[in-house]
Write an enzyme that holds these catalytic residues in place. Sequence first.
Site, short mmCIF file in Angstrom:
data_model
loop_
_atom_site.label_atom_id
_atom_site.label_comp_id
_atom_site.label_asym_id
_atom_site.label_seq_id
_atom_site.Cartn_x
_atom_site.Cartn_y
_atom_site.Cartn_z
N HIS A 259 0.87 -1.19 0.00
CA HIS A 259 0.00 0.00 0.00
C HIS A 259 0.90 1.23 0.00
O HIS A 259 1.66 1.43 -0.94
CB HIS A 259 -0.90 -0.11 1.24
CG HIS A 259 -2.05 0.83 1.31
ND1 HIS A 259 -2.44 1.64 0.29
CD2 HIS A 259 -2.94 1.09 2.33
CE1 HIS A 259 -3.50 2.35 0.66
NE2 HIS A 259 -3.82 2.04 1.90
N HIS A 298 -2.35 -2.15 -9.99
CA HIS A 298 -3.31 -1.56 -9.07
C HIS A 298 -4.57 -2.40 -9.07
O HIS A 298 -4.96 -2.92 -10.09
CB HIS A 298 -3.65 -0.12 -9.49
CG HIS A 298 -4.24 0.67 -8.38
ND1 HIS A 298 -5.58 0.65 -8.09
CD2 HIS A 298 -3.65 1.47 -7.45
CE1 HIS A 298 -5.80 1.42 -7.04
NE2 HIS A 298 -4.64 1.92 -6.63
N ASP A 354 2.82 5.52 -6.95
CA ASP A 354 4.05 5.39 -6.19
C ASP A 354 5.30 5.27 -7.06
O ASP A 354 6.42 5.37 -6.56
CB ASP A 354 3.98 4.18 -5.26
CG ASP A 354 3.02 4.43 -4.12
OD1 ASP A 354 2.98 5.58 -3.65
OD2 ASP A 354 2.31 3.51 -3.71
#
Length: 418
Positions: A259, A298, A354
């Site tokens: 995460h 994702h 990210d």
Amino acid sequence: MTLTDNRTGESIEIPIVNGGVDAGAWKKLLGNIWFADPGFTQTAATESAITELDGEAGILRYRGYPIEQLAEHSTYLEVAYLLIYGELPDAEQYAAWKHEITYHTFIHENVRKRFMEGFHHDAHPMGMLVSAVAALSTFYPESKDIQDPDVRDKQIVRLIAKMPTLAAGAHRFSVGMPFVYPDNRLEFSDNFLSMMWKIAEPEYQADPVLAKALDVLFILHADHEQNCGTTAMRVAGSSHTDPYSATAAAAAALYGPRHGGANEAVIKMLNEIGHVDNVPAYVTAVKEGKGRLQGFGHRVYKNFDPRATIIKKIAYDVFEVTGKNPLLDIALKLEEVALADDYFISRKLYPNVDFYSGLIYQAMGFPIEMFTVLFAIPRTSGWLAHWKELLEQDQKIARPRQLYTGSASRDYVAMDAR
Ligand code: CMC
């Protein structure tokens, strides 16, 4: 939908509402048959009016406003207000909100001196943050009165305001630097940068490009509907615990490398690859099952992550000021090789938020241990928006079922007979 129990021939009609079917109707026909859905991949745990996400189309909107427009025109504090109260503030509302946040940035001296300085010298700042947020509940015992809207609003302000102070405090402690108090003259992001980097100057002047980039990163990270951390917030909040404890639960969930910890993992991966020439071999190893490509894939986005598109552009603005992050070339090559490879194409794996955020944070001088902390600061407003919504919906306590697969009933065996 018509649902038929083939064992009895009994049928029931369930309407599809807002793209989902009510499990309550299912329950009427099949009371003791549970949905098996570990990871909630096919379960809507709530109705929500906060964030709309269409993973196939690469759409992300807060309260109906496209993320691209908010990133271009808004500020993090305005977005936090929007998420929590549902509408963009007018000038008067915004001024009052900003004033409230600015004047709640200080933390109790005991939190800093006795609590945060009690950690081991090499404590991870995210571990410190999770614990410090939980500890705040003991400083604000009135926060337990969650049914009072004024009390709720007060804790929302406190949490959004104090998160950067705790975050910067965790960093300063980890590098042995004295704590820097908030400076109420500064904007939200500038103030955070001041608490991070100030040394002896009377007023820390953040580079405006970097402060703006950070503010946009805060906007992009502010909410993402029912992700792991927000679900933790809602689950904990559904027991009617206080918002500090619920936020600590959400932050703990964010901490993990699947995460919010992924941006830290991306930098470690790029360092491990070490050189653009090593990229193809690394991708082959990933395809052979030796680890994952960090910052790729994702649960919801199966086309592209709109946040990643915005972040890639910000990266270049930041590098203009800081100089290029030497890992950028490896990241670009990795993206190029992966996006042309059938393994990643067929599984719809694209760079996520990210993938580039870590490169920006690193270029701005943040140690990698701070990356998830930088995610937690703005996500706090999203968590609180969901917490407020959950309480207003008066939702039941979260309590899923399980499919039991253990032993059937058996008798206790004395130790000497085992
Ligand atoms: N690298 C290589 N293969 C992958 C990756 C990856 N990053 N992600 C998924 N796969 C493969 C996976 O092995 C599986 O292949 P197969 O069908 O052959 O078994 C397939 O793609 C589907 O994967 P999954 O694990 O079922 O997908 P998921 O929806 O459960 O996982 C994820 C989503 C984000 C946890 C995962 O893609 C991942 O671990 N990514 C790396 C970590 C990361 O970047 N996380 C940040 C997410 S964005 C920020 C946030 O919201 O927190």
